[in-house]
Design an enzyme around this catalytic site. Structure first.
Site, PDB file in Angstrom:
ATOM      1  N   HIS A  48       0.848  -1.197   0.000  1.00 20.56           N
ATOM      2  CA  HIS A  48       0.000   0.000   0.000  1.00 20.56           C
ATOM      3  C   HIS A  48       0.885   1.249   0.000  1.00 20.56           C
ATOM      4  O   HIS A  48       2.102   1.153   0.162  1.00 20.56           O
ATOM      5  CB  HIS A  48      -0.892  -0.007   1.243  1.00 20.56           C
ATOM      6  CG  HIS A  48      -0.124  -0.072   2.522  1.00 20.56           C
ATOM      7  ND1 HIS A  48       0.433  -1.258   2.977  1.00 20.56           N
ATOM      8  CD2 HIS A  48       0.218   0.873   3.425  1.00 20.56           C
ATOM      9  CE1 HIS A  48       1.063  -1.029   4.112  1.00 20.56           C
ATOM     10  NE2 HIS A  48       0.968   0.259   4.412  1.00 20.56           N
ATOM     11  N   THR A  51       2.304   4.606  -4.286  1.00 12.62           N
ATOM     12  CA  THR A  51       3.303   4.499  -5.362  1.00 12.62           C
ATOM     13  C   THR A  51       4.402   3.485  -5.014  1.00 12.62           C
ATOM     14  O   THR A  51       4.726   3.280  -3.842  1.00 12.62           O
ATOM     15  CB  THR A  51       3.988   5.862  -5.606  1.00 12.62           C
ATOM     16  OG1 THR A  51       4.367   6.412  -4.341  1.00 12.62           O
ATOM     17  CG2 THR A  51       3.082   6.828  -6.327  1.00 12.62           C
ATOM     18  N   ARG A  52       4.977   2.886  -6.056  1.00 15.23           N
ATOM     19  CA  ARG A  52       6.172   2.056  -5.942  1.00 15.23           C
ATOM     20  C   ARG A  52       7.102   2.414  -7.098  1.00 15.23           C
ATOM     21  O   ARG A  52       6.639   2.720  -8.197  1.00 15.23           O
ATOM     22  CB  ARG A  52       5.835   0.561  -6.045  1.00 15.23           C
ATOM     23  CG  ARG A  52       5.123  -0.017  -4.825  1.00 15.23           C
ATOM     24  CD  ARG A  52       6.046  -0.072  -3.624  1.00 15.23           C
ATOM     25  NE  ARG A  52       5.461  -0.706  -2.459  1.00 15.23           N
ATOM     26  CZ  ARG A  52       4.738  -0.090  -1.517  1.00 15.23           C
ATOM     27  NH1 ARG A  52       4.463   1.192  -1.625  1.00 15.23           N
ATOM     28  NH2 ARG A  52       4.291  -0.749  -0.478  1.00 15.23           N
ATOM     29  N   LYS A 265       6.295  12.401  -1.793  1.00 19.76           N
ATOM     30  CA  LYS A 265       6.438  11.221  -0.941  1.00 19.76           C
ATOM     31  C   LYS A 265       7.921  10.865  -0.816  1.00 19.76           C
ATOM     32  O   LYS A 265       8.647  10.873  -1.813  1.00 19.76           O
ATOM     33  CB  LYS A 265       5.664  10.054  -1.558  1.00 19.76           C
ATOM     34  CG  LYS A 265       5.757   8.761  -0.752  1.00 19.76           C
ATOM     35  CD  LYS A 265       4.967   7.655  -1.443  1.00 19.76           C
ATOM     36  CE  LYS A 265       5.437   6.298  -0.990  1.00 19.76           C
ATOM     37  NZ  LYS A 265       4.866   5.199  -1.777  1.00 19.76           N
ATOM     38  N   HIS A 269      15.076   3.724   2.982  1.00 16.60           N
ATOM     39  CA  HIS A 269      15.081   2.321   2.581  1.00 16.60           C
ATOM     40  C   HIS A 269      15.957   1.591   3.595  1.00 16.60           C
ATOM     41  O   HIS A 269      17.159   1.820   3.647  1.00 16.60           O
ATOM     42  CB  HIS A 269      15.661   2.220   1.167  1.00 16.60           C
ATOM     43  CG  HIS A 269      15.740   0.825   0.614  1.00 16.60           C
ATOM     44  ND1 HIS A 269      14.707  -0.079   0.684  1.00 16.60           N
ATOM     45  CD2 HIS A 269      16.756   0.176  -0.023  1.00 16.60           C
ATOM     46  CE1 HIS A 269      15.071  -1.210   0.102  1.00 16.60           C
ATOM     47  NE2 HIS A 269      16.315  -1.082  -0.326  1.00 16.60           N
ATOM     48  N   CYS A 313       4.567   0.626   6.836  1.00 16.05           N
ATOM     49  CA  CYS A 313       4.541  -0.481   5.883  1.00 16.05           C
ATOM     50  C   CYS A 313       5.607  -1.489   6.334  1.00 16.05           C
ATOM     51  O   CYS A 313       6.456  -1.164   7.170  1.00 16.05           O
ATOM     52  CB  CYS A 313       4.853   0.086   4.496  1.00 16.05           C
ATOM     53  SG  CYS A 313       4.629  -1.017   3.113  1.00 16.05           S
ATOM     54  N   LYS A 346       7.815  -4.181  -7.961  1.00  9.84           N
ATOM     55  CA  LYS A 346       7.967  -4.015  -9.413  1.00  9.84           C
ATOM     56  C   LYS A 346       7.986  -5.356 -10.147  1.00  9.84           C
ATOM     57  O   LYS A 346       7.659  -5.441 -11.314  1.00  9.84           O
ATOM     58  CB  LYS A 346       9.238  -3.210  -9.726  1.00  9.84           C
ATOM     59  CG  LYS A 346      10.507  -3.909  -9.270  1.00  9.84           C
ATOM     60  CD  LYS A 346      11.765  -3.066  -9.455  1.00  9.84           C
ATOM     61  CE  LYS A 346      11.993  -2.038  -8.399  1.00  9.84           C
ATOM     62  NZ  LYS A 346      12.153  -2.530  -7.001  1.00  9.84           N
TER      63      LYS A 346
END
Ligand SMILES: Cc1cc2nc3c(=O)[nH]c(=O)nc-3n(C[C@H](O)[C@H](O)[C@H](O)COP(=O)(O)OP(=O)(O)OC[C@H]3O[C@@H](n4cnc5c(N)ncnc54)[C@H](O)[C@@H]3O)c2cc1C
Length: 374
Positions: A48, A51-52, A265, A269, A313, A346
């Protein structure tokens, strides 16, 4: 209740990987049952947040490049089949010091696979993409093909096309456990299903469905933030601001997206706290927002505006951060395919295709060596 019905494949978990597998297997004519503990797409797992990133000059390892190339084709096919926009190409920048893992790795993949790419100095990045302000000693690898996937729409498209091809999908029905001998029995909150084969794509819950296997998966809490641009908001439009990944101060990674209308956004990482899927801390603290702001002020000063929202997430990490797509060590008719270490979205359609091949005893056309049990 379908306790006597034998499916060809039951899929546990209908997020990115499970919905893609349900689509591909039902498209091939198999009898598929997909089960999810919630109603996907939902905001409790890993798929969710609007965007990715999709990118081709893969810094993590060149072995991913043919997979992402196939994924581009399959996302476009899914767009055509579903009549939905899922992918927007913005180009992408991988920014860091010339000897950083990010820059070196992206160049290595681009060169090995002959991908279109360019190197920009820090000044060139600032001039071409004024939203981004790298340090003087940073450079950037530019790849024109990278872009943005819309994860909720992607999962919805997979599920609706899977249903169209005959898959049965049952939501809000958690799988409690399963047993395997010559076939597999799957026990849920509602009943029991019999199937020839089972796919476990349960994301951050995967270990709970694999009792007795001490698998080295680590769940990591990650926070996504959206900021209203403070100034020069036109600089964050998708045609002026590509997706961007940064490596800075050693091994810290950060990424961001253009403003699609909901704000800029950005997030780190890795570097998140250890978590479990059921007990993860969903509340985001001001200190966590400040940590992202500090990076925005340094590298994207125009994005340091009011916080719009933050969302938690989950990453399901392997030890080496490569994927885990393999048979259960004791049950060849069971496949495990969720642990993607925070970079799997992806690849969802190509992972769906690989899972379908493995279920049909076909050899995947990709080198799977990195993704085996280890
Ligand atoms: C903050 C963040 C940013 C990311 N950014 C990127 C990116 O830019 N690019 C990229 O490629 N990847 C990215 N990723 C990684 C990518 O999103 C994940 O690899 C991918 O979404 C994982 O999909 P999944 O299907 O394995 O898990 P999920 O989508 O979480 O699906 C698992 C499903 O299993 C269900 N489930 C669990 N247990 C049971 C049970 N017992 N019974 C029934 N159902 C069950 C859950 O309800 C859930 O729907 C990011 C991840 C995060 C968290």
């Amino acid at each position: 209740m379908s306790s006597d019905f034998t499916y060809d494949v039951v899929i546990v978990g209908l997020g990115a990987m499970g919905s893609a597998a349900a689509f591909e297997l039902s498209r091939r004519g198999l009898r598929v049952l997909g089960l999810d503990r919630y109603t996907p797409p939902h905001a409790f797992g890993s798929s969710h947040g609007e965007t990715r990133i999709i990118r081709e000059a893969y810094f993590e390892h060149p072995i991913y490049v043919p997979l992402v190339q196939r994924a581009f084709e399959l996302w476009r096919n899914l767009e055509r089949e579903s009549g939905t926009t899922l992918l927007r190409e913005t180009g992408g920048l991988m920014i860091g010091r010339p000897d950083s893992e990010l820059v070196e790795g992206a160049c290595r993949s681009a060169e090995l696979h002959g991908l279109q790419h360019s190197l920009f100095s820090s000044a060139e990045v600032r001039e071409r993409f004024p939203a981004l302000q790298p340090d003087d000693d940073m450079i950037a690898v530019w790849e024109p093909r990278a872009g943005i996937l819309l994860p909720e729409s992607c999962v919805t498209a997979f599920l609706s096309r899977a249903r169209h091809h005959g898959a049965q999908l049952r939501f809000d029905e958690p799988v409690r456990h399963w047993e395997a001998d010559d076939h597999v029995r799957v026990y849920t909150s509602v009943g029991e299903y019999r199937t020839r084969q089972l796919i476990i794509t349960a994301g951050a819950w995967v270990s709970a469905l694999l009792p007795g296997l001490a698998l080295p998966f680590r769940i990591e809490r990650q926070v996504l933030h959206w900021f209203g641009p403070a100034q020069f908001s036109g600089d964050f439009a998708p045609d002026r601001c590509p997706i961007h990944l940064w490596q800075f101060d050693g091994r810290q990674f950060f990424y961001g997206f253009p403003d699609l209308g909901t704000g800029v956004k950005a997030g780190f990482h890795h570097g998140g706290e250890a978590a479990t899927a059921d007990a993860v801390r969903r509340l985001v603290t001001p200190a966590e927002v400040d940590a992202v702001r500090a990076v925005l002020r340094r590298f994207l000063p125009g994005a340091d505006g009011p916080l719009r929202t933050s969302v938690v997430c989950l990453y399901t990490n392997t030890q080496d951060e490569h994927f885990w797509i393999d048979h259960h060590p004791r049950h060849a008719q069971v496949l495990i395919a969720s642990p993607c270490s925070g970079h799997g979205f992806k690849f969802a359609p190509v992972i769906g295709e690989i899972l379908a091949d493995l279920m049909q005893n076909k050899r995947p056309r990709f080198d799977m060596e990195l993704f085996r049990q280890r």
